[in-house]
Design an enzyme around this catalytic site. Structure first.
Site, PDB file in Angstrom:
ATOM      1  N   THR A 336      41.616  -2.762 -38.559  1.00 42.68           N
ATOM      2  CA  THR A 336      41.835  -4.104 -38.670  1.00 42.68           C
ATOM      3  C   THR A 336      40.858  -5.003 -38.536  1.00 42.68           C
ATOM      4  O   THR A 336      39.574  -4.826 -37.812  1.00 42.68           O
ATOM      5  CB  THR A 336      42.701  -4.577 -37.279  1.00 42.68           C
ATOM      6  OG1 THR A 336      42.860  -6.078 -37.050  1.00 42.68           O
ATOM      7  CG2 THR A 336      41.943  -4.070 -35.773  1.00 42.68           C
ATOM      8  N   HIS A 388      43.771   7.930 -24.984  1.00 45.44           N
ATOM      9  CA  HIS A 388      42.715   8.821 -23.882  1.00 45.44           C
ATOM     10  C   HIS A 388      43.465  10.208 -23.758  1.00 45.44           C
ATOM     11  O   HIS A 388      42.662  11.186 -23.172  1.00 45.44           O
ATOM     12  CB  HIS A 388      42.391   8.139 -22.764  1.00 45.44           C
ATOM     13  CG  HIS A 388      40.976   8.420 -22.290  1.00 45.44           C
ATOM     14  ND1 HIS A 388      40.394   9.293 -22.615  1.00 45.44           N
ATOM     15  CD2 HIS A 388      40.008   7.680 -21.449  1.00 45.44           C
ATOM     16  CE1 HIS A 388      39.062   9.570 -21.905  1.00 45.44           C
ATOM     17  NE2 HIS A 388      38.971   8.462 -21.327  1.00 45.44           N
TER      18      HIS A 388
END
Length: 418
Positions: A336, A388
């Site tokens: 992005t 994560h």
């Protein structure tokens, strides 16, 4: 005059419902065969629904912002001559289709307890991905139907919603009270693409534990290489103009080949990391309706010039609402960039079920230290957000530094592409 009842056709890929984003006709209008009646947004794309016959619109069923189920009555048409009173359950463009399968219809399900639970396939999948039992969620829809909002409420409550007929415990995050309106206020309904973005962002943040890593890039040599290549393309009359994105895509793919776990999706249902064999890079595109991610398929097989053309083509199609289904799905990693509006850095939200997203930020001249001297260089920052659960901080950092290696010495990209 005979009437014809047109029902929402099968939208494909097991999609059972969609949001009525916009009506293109109103009651009393005369329509031609294949004229667009309305736009319907599913979890995957916005599709236009054409009229299977010519006639006059007697009644439209549903308001903009409502959810319409496949095979639900959509439009009643008045037609000249003998016409069937009902279409049955046609596929797109009026072709007959078989009755919906259990996966497509919003049919009740029978959980282990034997209690029937009403819910759409989308709601069932959402509950399954989050490990929730629909039988233990109180439905707020008609006839006790469990909705997506009920599943989100269960997630916000921490331990899920209470079982039916039980007293609800104190929620960890109680529902917010309605916002009072004041003089001069304007209320804008959350609809269409904006609504889908909101749903996907909430799902991503609730599902995936995000963390971000940010580092700066000395892009001086990249700026020089791009300028040189664009001059050569202009002289050749090719018509192609390279932005920085094709270089960043190529650098990212080169880094993925060393860190393949970043080119992956996380399967919530099986709790598996799916490392993808293809490099299908999503490019976030700002449109008048909101942010859309268009997918460049097999980006590793394209040259810099081909990448530039494909990114440009997809960006125009996104802004014109003309992206095809295959251009919106199947992404393995997203990039992005807001270009010169990109700011210093940001922490992008993951594009579920991808496990990484790269933010590209404003490129500008800044003081930098090189060979113990303060010099002016073309600098920008990269920010990587990761899931994560499957990506550790040291892997994310090493991945970003691998991308930076190719951007700071862009000649290496040609070796990596060999």
């Amino acid at each position: 005059m005979a009437t014809f009842e047109f029902k929402l056709p099968d939208l494909g890929e097991g999609v059972a419902e969609g949001e009525l984003v916009k009506w293109h006709v109103k009651e009393g209008d005369l329509v031609k065969e294949d004229q667009v009646l309305c736009e319907v947004m599913t979890d995957k794309a916005t599709v236009t629904v054409p009229s299977p016959h010519a006639g006059r619109v007697v009644k439209t069923h549903g308001r903009e912002g409502d959810m319409a189920k496949v095979h639900q009555l959509l439009v009643t048409l008045e037609m000249e001559g003998g016409a069937p009173a009902s279409q049955g359950a046609p596929a797109s463009h009026g072709a007959p289709a078989p009755a919906p399968s259990p996966a497509q219809a919003a049919a009740p399900a029978a959980p282990a307890s034997g209690t029937k639970v009403l819910a759409t396939p989308v709601t069932r999948r959402m509950a399954r991905e989050h490990g929730l039992d629909l039988a233990e969620i109180s439905g707020s829809g008609p006839q006790g139907r469990v909705t997506k909002a009920d599943v989100v409420a269960a997630l916000e409550g921490g331990n899920g919603a209470p079982k039916k007929n039980e007293v609800a415990p104190q929620a960890a995050r109680p529902a917010a009270p309605p916002v009072a309106s004041g003089k001069g206020d304007e209320r804008i309904a959350l609809r269409g693409l904006r609504k889908k973005i909101a749903e996907k962002m909430v799902r991503s943040k609730f599902t995936m534990p995000h963390f971000a890593f940010v580092e700066e890039v000395d892009a001086t040599d990249l700026v020089a290489l791009r300028t040189r290549l664009n001059s050569q393309l202009a002289a050749a009359g090719d018509g192609t103009k390279l932005t920085y994105l094709p270089f960043i895509v190529k650098a990212t793919i080169a880094a993925m080949k060393k860190f393949p776990h970043l080119n992956a999706n996380f399967d919530e249902a099986t709790q598996e990391l799916v490392v993808r064999g293809e490099y299908n890079i999503g490019i976030a595109v700002a449109t008048p309706d909101g942010l859309t991610v268009a997918v460049v398929r097999n980006a590793d097989q394209l040259t810099l010039g081909e990448l530039a053309k494909e990114i440009s083509r997809l960006s125009v199609a996104a802004r014109d609402r003309k992206l095809k289904m295959e251009e919106l799905t199947g992404g393995t990693f997203t990039i992005t960039s807001l270009g010169q509006s990109g700011g210093l850095f940001a922490t992008p939200i993951l594009n579920h079920p991808e496990v990484g997203i790269l933010g590209v930020h404003k490129l500008k001249k800044r003081p930098a230290v090189k060979n113990d001297q303060v010099v002016v260089r073309d600098m920008m920052n990269l920010s990587l957000s990761c899931d994560h659960r499957v990506i550790d901080g040291d892997v994310a950092a090493s991945f970003v530094y691998e991308i930076i290696k190719y951007l700071e010495a862009p000649d290496l990209l040609f070796l990596a592409m060999a």
